[in-house]
Scaffold this motif. Structure first.
Motif, PDB file in Angstrom:
ATOM      1  N   HIS A  96       0.832  -1.209   0.000  1.00  0.00           N
ATOM      2  CA  HIS A  96       0.000   0.000   0.000  1.00  0.00           C
ATOM      3  C   HIS A  96       0.862   1.253   0.000  1.00  0.00           C
ATOM      4  O   HIS A  96       1.858   1.354   0.707  1.00  0.00           O
ATOM      5  CB  HIS A  96      -0.944  -0.010   1.202  1.00  0.00           C
ATOM      6  N   ILE A  97       0.449   2.215  -0.778  1.00  0.00           N
ATOM      7  CA  ILE A  97       1.184   3.474  -0.936  1.00  0.00           C
ATOM      8  C   ILE A  97       1.349   4.219   0.394  1.00  0.00           C
ATOM      9  O   ILE A  97       2.295   4.982   0.570  1.00  0.00           O
ATOM     10  CB  ILE A  97       0.486   4.362  -1.999  1.00  0.00           C
ATOM     11  N   SER A  98       0.472   3.972   1.355  1.00  0.00           N
ATOM     12  CA  SER A  98       0.543   4.660   2.650  1.00  0.00           C
ATOM     13  C   SER A  98       1.794   4.300   3.453  1.00  0.00           C
ATOM     14  O   SER A  98       2.107   4.971   4.424  1.00  0.00           O
ATOM     15  CB  SER A  98      -0.699   4.354   3.487  1.00  0.00           C
ATOM     16  N   LEU A  99       2.487   3.258   3.044  1.00  0.00           N
ATOM     17  CA  LEU A  99       3.731   2.885   3.728  1.00  0.00           C
ATOM     18  C   LEU A  99       4.887   3.788   3.314  1.00  0.00           C
ATOM     19  O   LEU A  99       5.919   3.844   3.971  1.00  0.00           O
ATOM     20  CB  LEU A  99       4.094   1.429   3.411  1.00  0.00           C
ATOM     21  N   SER A 100       4.706   4.508   2.221  1.00  0.00           N
ATOM     22  CA  SER A 100       5.824   5.238   1.622  1.00  0.00           C
ATOM     23  C   SER A 100       6.373   6.363   2.488  1.00  0.00           C
ATOM     24  O   SER A 100       7.586   6.572   2.523  1.00  0.00           O
ATOM     25  CB  SER A 100       5.428   5.785   0.248  1.00  0.00           C
ATOM     26  N   SER A 101       5.541   7.083   3.203  1.00  0.00           N
ATOM     27  CA  SER A 101       6.061   8.230   3.962  1.00  0.00           C
ATOM     28  C   SER A 101       7.051   7.792   5.040  1.00  0.00           C
ATOM     29  O   SER A 101       8.097   8.433   5.229  1.00  0.00           O
ATOM     30  CB  SER A 101       4.920   9.043   4.569  1.00  0.00           C
ATOM     31  N   ASP A 102       6.750   6.690   5.726  1.00  0.00           N
ATOM     32  CA  ASP A 102       7.677   6.199   6.743  1.00  0.00           C
ATOM     33  C   ASP A 102       8.925   5.609   6.101  1.00  0.00           C
ATOM     34  O   ASP A 102      10.033   5.763   6.624  1.00  0.00           O
ATOM     35  CB  ASP A 102       6.993   5.168   7.644  1.00  0.00           C
ATOM     36  N   PHE A 118      21.153   0.541   3.169  1.00  0.00           N
ATOM     37  CA  PHE A 118      19.844   0.574   3.814  1.00  0.00           C
ATOM     38  C   PHE A 118      18.987   1.700   3.245  1.00  0.00           C
ATOM     39  O   PHE A 118      17.784   1.557   3.055  1.00  0.00           O
ATOM     40  CB  PHE A 118      19.978   0.724   5.333  1.00  0.00           C
ATOM     41  N   SER A 119      19.630   2.819   3.002  1.00  0.00           N
ATOM     42  CA  SER A 119      18.922   3.958   2.427  1.00  0.00           C
ATOM     43  C   SER A 119      18.369   3.605   1.054  1.00  0.00           C
ATOM     44  O   SER A 119      17.191   3.847   0.757  1.00  0.00           O
ATOM     45  CB  SER A 119      19.870   5.157   2.330  1.00  0.00           C
ATOM     46  N   LEU A 120      19.207   3.024   0.223  1.00  0.00           N
ATOM     47  CA  LEU A 120      18.795   2.635  -1.120  1.00  0.00           C
ATOM     48  C   LEU A 120      17.657   1.616  -1.070  1.00  0.00           C
ATOM     49  O   LEU A 120      16.707   1.694  -1.855  1.00  0.00           O
ATOM     50  CB  LEU A 120      19.987   2.073  -1.892  1.00  0.00           C
ATOM     51  N   ALA A 121      17.718   0.685  -0.121  1.00  0.00           N
ATOM     52  CA  ALA A 121      16.655  -0.316   0.018  1.00  0.00           C
ATOM     53  C   ALA A 121      15.320   0.339   0.364  1.00  0.00           C
ATOM     54  O   ALA A 121      14.281  -0.012  -0.213  1.00  0.00           O
ATOM     55  CB  ALA A 121      17.044  -1.343   1.083  1.00  0.00           C
ATOM     56  N   ALA A 122      15.338   1.291   1.274  1.00  0.00           N
ATOM     57  CA  ALA A 122      14.100   1.968   1.659  1.00  0.00           C
ATOM     58  C   ALA A 122      13.531   2.773   0.490  1.00  0.00           C
ATOM     59  O   ALA A 122      12.328   2.712   0.211  1.00  0.00           O
ATOM     60  CB  ALA A 122      14.346   2.881   2.864  1.00  0.00           C
ATOM     61  N   VAL A 127       9.749   3.319  -4.406  1.00  0.00           N
ATOM     62  CA  VAL A 127       9.524   3.356  -5.855  1.00  0.00           C
ATOM     63  C   VAL A 127       8.674   2.167  -6.270  1.00  0.00           C
ATOM     64  O   VAL A 127       7.759   2.294  -7.096  1.00  0.00           O
ATOM     65  CB  VAL A 127      10.870   3.395  -6.618  1.00  0.00           C
ATOM     66  N   HIS A 128       8.931   1.011  -5.668  1.00  0.00           N
ATOM     67  CA  HIS A 128       8.125  -0.173  -5.952  1.00  0.00           C
ATOM     68  C   HIS A 128       6.663   0.054  -5.554  1.00  0.00           C
ATOM     69  O   HIS A 128       5.752  -0.315  -6.303  1.00  0.00           O
ATOM     70  CB  HIS A 128       8.701  -1.394  -5.238  1.00  0.00           C
ATOM     71  N   LEU A 129       6.453   0.656  -4.402  1.00  0.00           N
ATOM     72  CA  LEU A 129       5.083   0.958  -3.971  1.00  0.00           C
ATOM     73  C   LEU A 129       4.411   1.922  -4.945  1.00  0.00           C
ATOM     74  O   LEU A 129       3.241   1.762  -5.285  1.00  0.00           O
ATOM     75  CB  LEU A 129       5.073   1.560  -2.562  1.00  0.00           C
ATOM     76  N   PHE A 130       5.156   2.932  -5.375  1.00  0.00           N
ATOM     77  CA  PHE A 130       4.605   3.903  -6.322  1.00  0.00           C
ATOM     78  C   PHE A 130       4.228   3.232  -7.636  1.00  0.00           C
ATOM     79  O   PHE A 130       3.195   3.532  -8.215  1.00  0.00           O
ATOM     80  CB  PHE A 130       5.599   5.031  -6.600  1.00  0.00           C
ATOM     81  N   SER A 131       5.071   2.305  -8.101  1.00  0.00           N
ATOM     82  CA  SER A 131       4.805   1.673  -9.394  1.00  0.00           C
ATOM     83  C   SER A 131       3.581   0.759  -9.329  1.00  0.00           C
ATOM     84  O   SER A 131       2.934   0.542 -10.341  1.00  0.00           O
ATOM     85  CB  SER A 131       6.030   0.891  -9.872  1.00  0.00           C
ATOM     86  N   SER A 133       0.935   1.386  -7.401  1.00  0.00           N
ATOM     87  CA  SER A 133      -0.200   2.157  -6.894  1.00  0.00           C
ATOM     88  C   SER A 133      -1.156   2.526  -8.016  1.00  0.00           C
ATOM     89  O   SER A 133      -0.749   2.831  -9.139  1.00  0.00           O
ATOM     90  CB  SER A 133       0.302   3.430  -6.220  1.00  0.00           C
ATOM     91  N   ILE A 134      -2.429   2.504  -7.693  1.00  0.00           N
ATOM     92  CA  ILE A 134      -3.459   2.924  -8.646  1.00  0.00           C
ATOM     93  C   ILE A 134      -3.362   4.420  -8.890  1.00  0.00           C
ATOM     94  O   ILE A 134      -3.449   4.889 -10.014  1.00  0.00           O
ATOM     95  CB  ILE A 134      -4.859   2.547  -8.117  1.00  0.00           C
ATOM     96  N   SER A 135      -3.164   5.177  -7.816  1.00  0.00           N
ATOM     97  CA  SER A 135      -3.042   6.624  -7.951  1.00  0.00           C
ATOM     98  C   SER A 135      -1.579   6.990  -8.198  1.00  0.00           C
ATOM     99  O   SER A 135      -0.672   6.392  -7.635  1.00  0.00           O
ATOM    100  CB  SER A 135      -3.558   7.333  -6.696  1.00  0.00           C
ATOM    101  N   ALA A 136      -1.379   7.951  -9.043  1.00  0.00           N
ATOM    102  CA  ALA A 136      -0.025   8.381  -9.379  1.00  0.00           C
ATOM    103  C   ALA A 136       0.589   9.135  -8.205  1.00  0.00           C
ATOM    104  O   ALA A 136      -0.070   9.952  -7.574  1.00  0.00           O
ATOM    105  CB  ALA A 136      -0.053   9.277 -10.617  1.00  0.00           C
ATOM    106  N   PRO A 137       1.855   8.847  -7.895  1.00  0.00           N
ATOM    107  CA  PRO A 137       2.516   9.587  -6.812  1.00  0.00           C
ATOM    108  C   PRO A 137       2.781  11.022  -7.248  1.00  0.00           C
ATOM    109  O   PRO A 137       2.778  11.336  -8.438  1.00  0.00           O
ATOM    110  CB  PRO A 137       3.824   8.825  -6.615  1.00  0.00           C
ATOM    111  N   ASP A 138       3.013  11.854  -6.291  1.00  0.00           N
ATOM    112  CA  ASP A 138       3.415  13.229  -6.568  1.00  0.00           C
ATOM    113  C   ASP A 138       4.692  13.181  -7.399  1.00  0.00           C
ATOM    114  O   ASP A 138       5.698  12.622  -6.957  1.00  0.00           O
ATOM    115  CB  ASP A 138       3.647  13.946  -5.239  1.00  0.00           C
TER     116      ASP A 138
END
Length: 152
Positions: A96-102, A118-122, A127-131, A133-138
């Motif tokens: 879910h896209i809602s995980l992205s902010s954290d 670790f930074s790159l993994a997060a 990016v995986h969540l954004f891809s 997602s039904i709604s386009a990310p900012d």
């Protein structure tokens, strides 16, 4: 005499503690803000299962993480952001896209700590969540993440 045996499971107590946390935060009193938010989080967790709102708990955990990040307690911040992700995942699922902010916050913290893998993994997970997602990310947010990944 006040019966305090059930106050922690009272939604009003959690609401008041959350508001007190906001007030301390606005006044710049981060330590008391953290204390209030932690008490709020514990109160939220003490609600009966049918009255718990894991997304609200996740929001509180994320707020605590943000304050720890602000005051430079980066490992504590990551712990709280991860708690928020776990709670959101329990309700919304792993993609879910809602995980992205954290995840973004964790990515920035690891970047600041020079833990670039670790930074790159997060950031990659974002990016995986954004891809997916039904709604386009900012677009600006996505560009910012991709730029940071490019720096790494």
């Amino acid at each position: 005499v006040i019966d305090r045996s059930h106050t922690s499971a009272n939604p009003r107590i959690a609401f008041v503690l959350n508001n007190m946390g906001h007030i301390h935060f606005k006044k710049g009193d981060m330590q008391n803000a953290i204390t209030c938010y932690k008490k709020c989080f514990n109160a939220q967790k003490s609600f009966p299962e049918d009255r718990r709102d894991l997304l609200v708990e996740a929001g509180t955990a994320s707020t605590i993480g943000s304050i720890y990040r602000r005051i430079g307690r980066l490992n504590a911040a990551i712990d709280w952001y991860e708690t928020a992700i776990e709670l959101r995942t329990e309700v919304l699922g792993e993609h879910h896209i809602s995980l992205s902010s954290d995840l973004i916050a964790i990515g920035h913290i690891h970047y600041r700590q020079k833990k670039l893998d670790f930074s790159l993994a997060a950031f990659s997970e974002c990016v995986h969540l954004f891809s997916g997602s039904i709604s386009a990310p900012d677009p600006g947010l996505l560009a910012s993440i991709l730029f940071k990944m490019g720096e790494i």
